[in-house]
Design an enzyme around this catalytic site. Structure first.
Site, PDB file in Angstrom:
ATOM      1  N   GLU A  94     -13.405  10.058   2.149  1.00 28.19           N
ATOM      2  CA  GLU A  94     -14.243  11.096   1.553  1.00 28.19           C
ATOM      3  C   GLU A  94     -15.321  10.530   0.619  1.00 28.19           C
ATOM      4  OE1 GLU A  94     -11.352  13.700  -0.201  1.00 28.19           O
ATOM      5  OE2 GLU A  94     -11.149  14.877   1.626  1.00 28.19           O
ATOM      6  N   GLU A 125       6.411  -0.003   7.189  1.00 30.71           N
ATOM      7  CA  GLU A 125       6.430   0.035   5.723  1.00 30.71           C
ATOM      8  C   GLU A 125       7.336  -1.026   5.124  1.00 30.71           C
ATOM      9  OE1 GLU A 125       9.797   2.959   4.055  1.00 30.71           O
ATOM     10  OE2 GLU A 125       8.084   4.018   4.899  1.00 30.71           O
TER      11      GLU A 125
END
Length: 311
Positions: A94, A125
């Site tokens: 963004e 992860e």
């Protein structure tokens, strides 16, 4: 260590985490009316802002350090897994339309690569080595900042990212939602926003995810304010890449300068649609090339360029 003993150790770790604690008073939530469940969730969410407020000094300290590095040309790099990784990717994505940043300046890394944004990549992860290789591929420098994100604060991928970055002189931030986290401990700036047990046991995309989103909003937005990407609370570095943003650009120029529509259109045409440049043209009377030069000499800070034009 066998997989059974490793799993047992992991369960023991999770039992110590506030974000993993069970809420016995909510054990019958599935039997409640929908409106009552919504009220309970809303009440839980209302506590998140207060938890963030308790860590504002640490957040502000991290932001000042990030802005200093980015002013020297460094990058802001988020690293996380699962929900935490997706939030980092979201915040990074963004920045270009909001602040007209080069997409390479704010980067989101998620364990398992871009595909993990929409599909779970099992085991990614758990690999600090994967984080190291992801950062090595970016050519990490001492001017960069790496922000490790993990609700538990124990996820190997962001811990590995922060450890690798710190060893190479980069600025490091560890954002977690449990006290005494390994992630905060390995980072130069540890931010632990403790939101307490989740509405659904262990579902850290809820309060923990909301807390992480709020902190990332602050990290990127206030850093961009410090870098001169705003003028007051106007997004004067907005990138007009669609009709809505083009309309927003015209509206911002008009609000800041008080100029009429025709004058705004002429100024934007003279500055290739750059909002800051158009404002400088309208407020000082300089031409487009001069506005560009003044802003370049002022490192993009509109207030400084306005002062220079007045001298």
């Amino acid at each position: 260590m066998t997989s059974t003993s490793h799993n047992r150790d992991l369960r023991s770790q999770l039992e110590t985490l506030t974000t993993e604690a069970h809420r016995p008073e909510l054990a019958g939530v599935d039997r409640l009316p929908t409106l009552e469940i919504a009220r309970l969730m809303n009440r839980e969410d209302a506590s998140v802002a207060g938890a963030v407020a308790e860590r504002l000094p640490q957040i502000a300290g991290a932001i000042d350090a990030v802005a200093e590095r980015m002013a020297r040309g460094g990058r802001l790099i988020y690293a996380g897994a699962g929900t935490a990784g997706r939030l980092g990717v979201l915040d990074a994505s963004e920045c270009p339309p909001t602040f007209n940043t080069d997409p390479a300046r704010v980067v989101g890394l998620i364990a398992g690569g871009p595909g993990a944004v929409v599909t779970s990549v099992e085991g990614a992860e758990d690999s600090p080595e994967l984080a190291e290789s992801d950062l090595a591929a970016l050519g990490l420098t001492a001017d960069d900042t790496v922000v490790g994100i993990s609700a538990s604060g124990r996820t190997p991928y962001p811990i590995g990212a922060v450890a690798y970055a710190r060893a190479r002189g980069a600025l490091t931030v560890g954002l977690a939602c449990n006290r005494g986290s390994a992630l905060a401990a390995v980072a130069e700036h540890g931010i632990e926003v403790v939101v307490g047990p989740e509405f659904l046991t262990g579902s850290t995309r809820l309060k923990a995810g909301t807390a992480q989103k709020l902190v990332l909003n602050m990290l990127s937005t206030i850093t961009m304010i410090r870098l001169g990407k705003t003028y007051g609370n106007w997004m004067v570095d907005v990138r007009a890449s669609n009709e809505k943003l083009r309309a927003r650009s015209r509206r911002i120029v008009a609000q800041v300068t008080g100029a009429d529509d025709d004058a705004v259109e002429r100024a934007l045409a003279a500055t290739d649609g750059e909002v800051k440049n158009a404002i400088l043209v309208l407020l000082t009377g300089v031409d487009g090339p001069t506005a560009a030069r003044l802003l370049s000499e002022s490192a993009g800070h509109l207030r400084a360029a306005l002062a220079a034009a007045a001298d």
